[in-house]
Design a protein around this motif. Sequence first.
Motif, mmCIF file in Angstrom:
data_model
loop_
_atom_site.group_PDB
_atom_site.id
_atom_site.type_symbol
_atom_site.label_atom_id
_atom_site.label_comp_id
_atom_site.label_asym_id
_atom_site.label_seq_id
_atom_site.Cartn_x
_atom_site.Cartn_y
_atom_site.Cartn_z
ATOM 1 N N ALA A 180 0.826 -1.219 0.000
ATOM 2 C CA ALA A 180 0.000 0.000 0.000
ATOM 3 C C ALA A 180 0.853 1.259 0.000
ATOM 4 C CB ALA A 180 -0.933 -0.011 1.205
ATOM 5 N N LYS A 181 1.950 1.254 0.740
ATOM 6 C CA LYS A 181 2.837 2.426 0.779
ATOM 7 C C LYS A 181 3.418 2.720 -0.597
ATOM 8 C CE LYS A 181 4.199 2.066 5.654
ATOM 9 N NZ LYS A 181 5.284 1.710 6.594
ATOM 10 N N GLU A 182 3.787 1.671 -1.310
ATOM 11 C CA GLU A 182 4.340 1.863 -2.662
ATOM 12 C C GLU A 182 3.274 2.434 -3.597
ATOM 13 O OE1 GLU A 182 6.421 -1.462 -4.338
ATOM 14 O OE2 GLU A 182 7.174 -2.106 -2.390
ATOM 15 N N ILE A 183 2.073 1.904 -3.533
ATOM 16 C CA ILE A 183 0.998 2.402 -4.394
ATOM 17 C C ILE A 183 0.686 3.862 -4.074
ATOM 18 C CG2 ILE A 183 -1.446 2.158 -4.987
ATOM 19 C CD1 ILE A 183 -1.099 -0.869 -4.416
ATOM 20 N N ALA A 184 0.680 4.198 -2.790
ATOM 21 C CA ALA A 184 0.361 5.566 -2.363
ATOM 22 C C ALA A 184 1.385 6.582 -2.869
ATOM 23 C CB ALA A 184 0.266 5.636 -0.837
ATOM 24 N N MET A 185 2.608 6.126 -3.147
ATOM 25 C CA MET A 185 3.644 7.024 -3.662
ATOM 26 C C MET A 185 3.551 7.206 -5.179
ATOM 27 S SD MET A 185 7.071 6.167 -1.417
ATOM 28 C CE MET A 185 7.081 4.399 -1.755
ATOM 29 N N GLY A 186 2.675 6.414 -5.806
ATOM 30 C CA GLY A 186 2.562 6.469 -7.266
ATOM 31 C C GLY A 186 1.216 7.002 -7.722
ATOM 32 N N ASP A 187 0.641 6.338 -8.713
ATOM 33 C CA ASP A 187 -0.594 6.781 -9.350
ATOM 34 C C ASP A 187 -1.807 6.318 -8.535
ATOM 35 O OD1 ASP A 187 -2.397 7.749 -11.230
ATOM 36 O OD2 ASP A 187 -2.179 6.029 -12.566
ATOM 37 N N TYR A 188 -1.905 6.841 -7.313
ATOM 38 C CA TYR A 188 -2.925 6.356 -6.378
ATOM 39 C C TYR A 188 -4.345 6.660 -6.866
ATOM 40 C CZ TYR A 188 -3.559 11.148 -4.689
ATOM 41 O OH TYR A 188 -3.829 12.483 -4.603
ATOM 42 N N LYS A 189 -4.544 7.769 -7.568
ATOM 43 C CA LYS A 189 -5.894 8.124 -8.012
ATOM 44 C C LYS A 189 -6.465 7.067 -8.949
ATOM 45 C CE LYS A 189 -5.764 13.143 -7.467
ATOM 46 N NZ LYS A 189 -5.986 14.455 -8.116
ATOM 47 N N GLU A 190 -5.663 6.648 -9.921
ATOM 48 C CA GLU A 190 -6.153 5.630 -10.842
ATOM 49 C C GLU A 190 -6.271 4.276 -10.165
ATOM 50 O OE1 GLU A 190 -7.567 5.731 -13.807
ATOM 51 O OE2 GLU A 190 -7.488 7.897 -13.468
ATOM 52 N N PHE A 191 -5.392 4.012 -9.204
ATOM 53 C CA PHE A 191 -5.534 2.767 -8.445
ATOM 54 C C PHE A 191 -6.886 2.737 -7.741
ATOM 55 C CE2 PHE A 191 -5.341 0.384 -4.480
ATOM 56 C CZ PHE A 191 -4.935 -0.857 -4.935
ATOM 57 N N LEU A 192 -7.247 3.843 -7.092
ATOM 58 C CA LEU A 192 -8.506 3.904 -6.353
ATOM 59 C C LEU A 192 -9.714 3.932 -7.282
ATOM 60 C CD1 LEU A 192 -7.490 6.368 -3.499
ATOM 61 C CD2 LEU A 192 -7.777 3.879 -3.338
ATOM 62 N N ASN A 193 -9.485 4.204 -8.563
ATOM 63 C CA ASN A 193 -10.579 4.146 -9.543
ATOM 64 C C ASN A 193 -10.855 2.725 -10.017
ATOM 65 O OD1 ASN A 193 -11.390 6.818 -9.677
ATOM 66 N ND2 ASN A 193 -9.869 7.352 -11.235
ATOM 67 N N GLN A 194 -9.915 1.812 -9.749
ATOM 68 C CA GLN A 194 -10.115 0.421 -10.144
ATOM 69 C C GLN A 194 -11.141 -0.238 -9.218
ATOM 70 O OE1 GLN A 194 -8.611 -0.569 -13.023
ATOM 71 N NE2 GLN A 194 -7.872 1.560 -12.980
ATOM 72 N N LYS A 195 -11.849 -1.216 -9.735
ATOM 73 C CA LYS A 195 -12.867 -1.914 -8.952
ATOM 74 C C LYS A 195 -12.308 -3.243 -8.440
ATOM 75 C CE LYS A 195 -15.945 1.234 -9.577
ATOM 76 N NZ LYS A 195 -16.289 2.127 -8.453
ATOM 77 N N PRO A 196 -12.059 -3.318 -7.135
ATOM 78 C CA PRO A 196 -11.506 -4.565 -6.589
ATOM 79 C C PRO A 196 -12.535 -5.680 -6.562
ATOM 80 C CG PRO A 196 -12.027 -3.057 -4.813
ATOM 81 C CD PRO A 196 -12.267 -2.308 -6.094
ATOM 82 N N ASN A 197 -12.051 -6.890 -6.428
ATOM 83 C CA ASN A 197 -12.926 -8.040 -6.234
ATOM 84 C C ASN A 197 -13.278 -8.128 -4.751
ATOM 85 O OD1 ASN A 197 -12.697 -9.286 -9.034
ATOM 86 N ND2 ASN A 197 -10.561 -9.055 -8.451
ATOM 87 N N ASP A 198 -14.081 -9.098 -4.422
ATOM 88 C CA ASP A 198 -14.517 -9.250 -3.030
ATOM 89 C C ASP A 198 -13.483 -10.054 -2.243
ATOM 90 O OD1 ASP A 198 -16.138 -9.009 -0.831
ATOM 91 O OD2 ASP A 198 -17.413 -10.719 -1.352
ATOM 92 N N ILE A 199 -12.242 -9.560 -2.234
ATOM 93 C CA ILE A 199 -11.131 -10.247 -1.588
ATOM 94 C C ILE A 199 -10.606 -9.393 -0.442
ATOM 95 C CG2 ILE A 199 -8.794 -11.193 -1.907
ATOM 96 C CD1 ILE A 199 -10.996 -12.781 -3.330
ATOM 97 N N TYR A 200 -10.396 -10.011 0.685
ATOM 98 C CA TYR A 200 -9.972 -9.316 1.904
ATOM 99 C C TYR A 200 -8.732 -8.454 1.685
ATOM 100 C CZ TYR A 200 -7.580 -8.921 6.428
ATOM 101 O OH TYR A 200 -6.892 -8.455 7.523
ATOM 102 N N GLU A 201 -7.688 -9.033 1.109
ATOM 103 C CA GLU A 201 -6.431 -8.302 0.953
ATOM 104 C C GLU A 201 -6.565 -7.090 0.040
ATOM 105 O OE1 GLU A 201 -5.180 -12.322 2.431
ATOM 106 O OE2 GLU A 201 -6.663 -11.577 1.007
ATOM 107 N N GLU A 202 -7.386 -7.215 -0.996
ATOM 108 C CA GLU A 202 -7.601 -6.071 -1.885
ATOM 109 C C GLU A 202 -8.236 -4.907 -1.126
ATOM 110 O OE1 GLU A 202 -9.034 -6.739 -6.046
ATOM 111 O OE2 GLU A 202 -9.387 -8.754 -5.265
#
Length: 245
Positions: free
Chosen positions: A56-78
């Motif tokens: 999560a820290k690595e993602i937060a340092m990058g393109d976090y907006k587009e990451f948060l626009n993705q639709k996760p599956n119903d998986i705990y870790e996601e």
Amino acid sequence: MDLTKTIWTEEKYNEFLIYLNSKQDRVWDIEKHSKILSLPTDKVIGIKTPILREIAKEIAMGDYKEFLNQKPNDIYEEKIIRGLVISYLKKVDYKEIEKYLYDFYKTYVDSWAVCDVVVGSLKIINKHREEYFDFIKEWHLSSNPWLIRVQLVSFIDYYFDDEYIDKVLDICKKVKSDEYYVKMSLAWLLSILFIKQREKTYKFLIDNRDSFDTWTYNKTIQKIRESLRVSQEDKESIKNLKKRD
């Protein structure tokens, strides 16, 4: 996978899911782990929380907006990673973070672990306590039990001091839910308030004894008595408050 430089698309997110599965702890007993999380085994990959935090820290340092626009599956870790990305955002306006949090809380929090891990990681609350309190202060009225738990766990982590104790106790007596994870979090909160604000909480428990259902009230007494931070004298005294069916 270099998560700080990833340009997030649906295709890249699917690659990310393969990457996540490669991080599975093969030694873990997934059935036992899933049982602790109260989730089906097919909803859990089996990745330890410290690894999820690093991802999560690595993602937060990058393109976090587009990451948060993705639709996760119903998986705990996601879900955990999604919430932790929000908690690790730097140099982002608080109101933007609040918008992300509202969507996350409403849409993705569906287990005690997702709630507790993410809320406990939101250190930004310490810099915006008034705004965040206003943000969650009515959630005990929600029909969504997980929003109520988010509120109560937030109080446990950030609102036990002199400035907020009266407001928090007032909300505690207004929580009405038959949901196990709400009742447990309320008992947990009251036990922590007893440790942090003994005099006010002790009086509150005496004065509002009839405001709580028997299970929640007695679970509060139990958790106080189990604490290593409560004196033996207090444990014996508060035992007498236990409600009888």
